[in-house]
Motif scaffolding. Structure first.
Motif: not given
Length: 104
Positions: A40-46
């Motif tokens: 489950i993704p909980v933190a992301w940055h593009g």
């Protein structure tokens, strides 16, 4: 059948990778939590896929936010692909575990 044979070369050309280069616009750096065999993704940055520079300035805020959200009693396991390595990451994990009174 003749119609399919006429359309086949066009279908093959459409599947070639030359038209897929427009998809390489963004690289998403993601931190996930595994729960019941599901990530489950909980933190992301593009980040721009062709943007030059280091990954560290993008990873550090994500890791810091996540570190503040994880209770001290939890155990964190870090898994990464072979392209993600940084001596700074190992040092950060080691110092974070020592602050919490644990060893790697």
């Amino acid at each position: 059948m003749r119609q399919r044979r006429r359309e086949f070369p066009r279908a093959v050309a459409a599947k070639r990778a030359t038209h897929r280069t427009t998809l390489d616009v963004v690289t998403v750096l993601t931190i996930s939590i595994v729960y019941r065999s599901c990530a489950i993704p909980v933190a992301w940055h593009g980040v721009g896929a062709t943007t030059p520079g280091a990954w560290r300035p993008h990873w550090e805020p994500l890791i810091t936010i996540l570190q503040q959200a994880i209770p001290p009693a939890w155990t964190a396991i870090v898994a990464a692909d072979r392209g993600f390595y940084g001596h700074w990451l190992f040092q950060w994990m080691t110092s974070a575990s020592q602050k919490r009174g644990r060893s790697l």
